[in-house]
Design a protein around this motif. Structure first.
Motif, PDB file in Angstrom:
ATOM      1  N   GLU A  65     -17.391   6.187 -17.889  1.00 40.57           N
ATOM      2  CA  GLU A  65     -16.395   6.478 -16.862  1.00 40.57           C
ATOM      3  C   GLU A  65     -16.385   5.384 -15.793  1.00 40.57           C
ATOM      4  N   ASP A  66     -17.565   4.944 -15.345  1.00 39.36           N
ATOM      5  CA  ASP A  66     -17.631   3.872 -14.346  1.00 39.36           C
ATOM      6  C   ASP A  66     -17.036   2.587 -14.890  1.00 39.36           C
ATOM      7  N   GLN A  76     -10.089  -0.752 -15.135  1.00 38.70           N
ATOM      8  CA  GLN A  76      -8.759  -0.361 -14.659  1.00 38.70           C
ATOM      9  C   GLN A  76      -8.446  -1.069 -13.336  1.00 38.70           C
ATOM     10  N   LYS A  77      -9.449  -1.147 -12.461  1.00 38.25           N
ATOM     11  CA  LYS A  77      -9.275  -1.813 -11.166  1.00 38.25           C
ATOM     12  C   LYS A  77      -8.986  -3.297 -11.347  1.00 38.25           C
ATOM     13  N   GLY A  98      -5.568  -3.907 -12.831  1.00 40.76           N
ATOM     14  CA  GLY A  98      -4.511  -3.668 -11.853  1.00 40.76           C
ATOM     15  C   GLY A  98      -4.320  -4.818 -10.884  1.00 40.76           C
ATOM     16  N   GLN A  99      -5.325  -5.687 -10.770  1.00 40.37           N
ATOM     17  CA  GLN A  99      -5.235  -6.829  -9.855  1.00 40.37           C
ATOM     18  C   GLN A  99      -4.498  -8.012 -10.470  1.00 40.37           C
ATOM     19  N   VAL A 100      -4.241  -7.961 -11.758  1.00 38.95           N
ATOM     20  CA  VAL A 100      -3.523  -9.055 -12.426  1.00 38.95           C
ATOM     21  C   VAL A 100      -2.036  -8.907 -12.147  1.00 38.95           C
ATOM     22  N   SER A 101      -1.439  -9.927 -11.525  1.00 39.94           N
ATOM     23  CA  SER A 101      -0.026  -9.838 -11.118  1.00 39.94           C
ATOM     24  C   SER A 101       0.864 -10.880 -11.778  1.00 39.94           C
ATOM     25  N   ASP A 102       0.308 -11.769 -12.589  1.00 43.63           N
ATOM     26  CA  ASP A 102       1.096 -12.861 -13.159  1.00 43.63           C
ATOM     27  C   ASP A 102       1.298 -12.723 -14.662  1.00 43.63           C
ATOM     28  N   LEU A 103       1.395 -11.477 -15.139  1.00 44.65           N
ATOM     29  CA  LEU A 103       1.678 -11.271 -16.559  1.00 44.65           C
ATOM     30  C   LEU A 103       3.118 -11.670 -16.870  1.00 44.65           C
ATOM     31  N   PRO A 104       3.438 -12.050 -18.111  1.00 39.75           N
ATOM     32  CA  PRO A 104       4.833 -12.358 -18.481  1.00 39.75           C
ATOM     33  C   PRO A 104       5.744 -11.160 -18.217  1.00 39.75           C
ATOM     34  N   SER A 155      -3.246  -0.909 -20.835  1.00 36.46           N
ATOM     35  CA  SER A 155      -3.659   0.461 -21.127  1.00 36.46           C
ATOM     36  C   SER A 155      -5.171   0.463 -21.334  1.00 36.46           C
ATOM     37  N   ILE A 156      -5.888   1.174 -20.479  1.00 31.89           N
ATOM     38  CA  ILE A 156      -7.349   1.232 -20.543  1.00 31.89           C
ATOM     39  C   ILE A 156      -7.746   2.606 -21.080  1.00 31.89           C
TER      40      ILE A 156
END
Length: 218
Positions: A8-9, A15-16, A19-25, A32-33
């Protein structure tokens, strides 16, 4: 992940980070995790081979299964490549002729001996329990020792027939080839740990057990 990591950790951390990746195509899907259930994944897979008989190979695999599953760190052992066995009864033609027994008569005797028979019901104030006489045959030696009344004489089935285990027909066999040998008959074994056991510890324990069992078989 390292052994002992909380699933779980780990999921929350991944997931965190994802979520910080902002430069995906622009046409990329959202990450999906998902958690992986380690109880449904073997901690060790290995192949058992032999240059001897198929029966010896499968007997060794069953012995490994018994020894591994007796350990508190191992939940179960999955085996693939084991052939389905049947019990074959080969009548001696000369002895059959001497006693006048037919395969149909023999089949009727075996059917009767392997059938459980109801004997009645025990009724209490709150429940009723059915009782039956259990079958008298449970091993291949029981079949060999089955008494037959033939022409006024009692003989054992093993006296007039060869009773043996044999692989059923038209089965696919498993083989393995390496740089050292080619097409050796084999079975594949997968070790699953218990829910409380450490992955690395369970694998190392399994390896020790396998080495000890195979050394005794040599």
């Amino acid at each position: 992940f390292n052994s002992g990591t909380s699933v779980e950790d780990a999921r929350q951390e991944i997931q965190k980070l994802a979520g910080q990746v902002s430069d995906l195509p622009e046409d990329a899907l959202e990450p999906s995790i998902r958690e992986l259930d380690f109880e449904d994944v073997p901690v060790w897979d290995f192949v058992l081979t032999t240059s001897g008989s198929r029966a010896t190979l499968e007997r060794a695999a069953r012995l490994l299964e018994e020894e591994l599953e007796a350990n508190g760190k191992i939940d179960r052992l999955a085996i693939s490549g084991i052939e389905t066995q049947e019990i074959q009864i080969l009548l001696d033609p000369q002895k059959v002729a001497d006693y006048g027994v037919t395969p149909l008569q023999l089949a009727s005797i075996l059917k009767a001996e392997t059938k459980s028979l109801p004997t009645g019901t025990v009724v209490t104030e709150n429940n009723a329990y059915a009782f039956s006489i259990e079958k008298t045959i449970s091993t291949i030696d029981d079949i060999r020792s089955l008494p037959l009344n033939l022409r006024g004489s009692q003989v054992l089935l093993g006296d007039i027939a060869t009773v043996q285990y044999k692989s059923t027909a038209n089965q696919k066999r498993s083989y393995v080839s390496t740089s050292e040998f080619t097409n050796q008959q084999a079975v594949t074994l997968s070790v699953y740990k218990t829910s409380t056991a450490d992955i690395t510890d369970a694998q190392q324990t399994a390896e020790v057990i396998v080495d000890e069992v195979l050394e005794e078989l040599d």
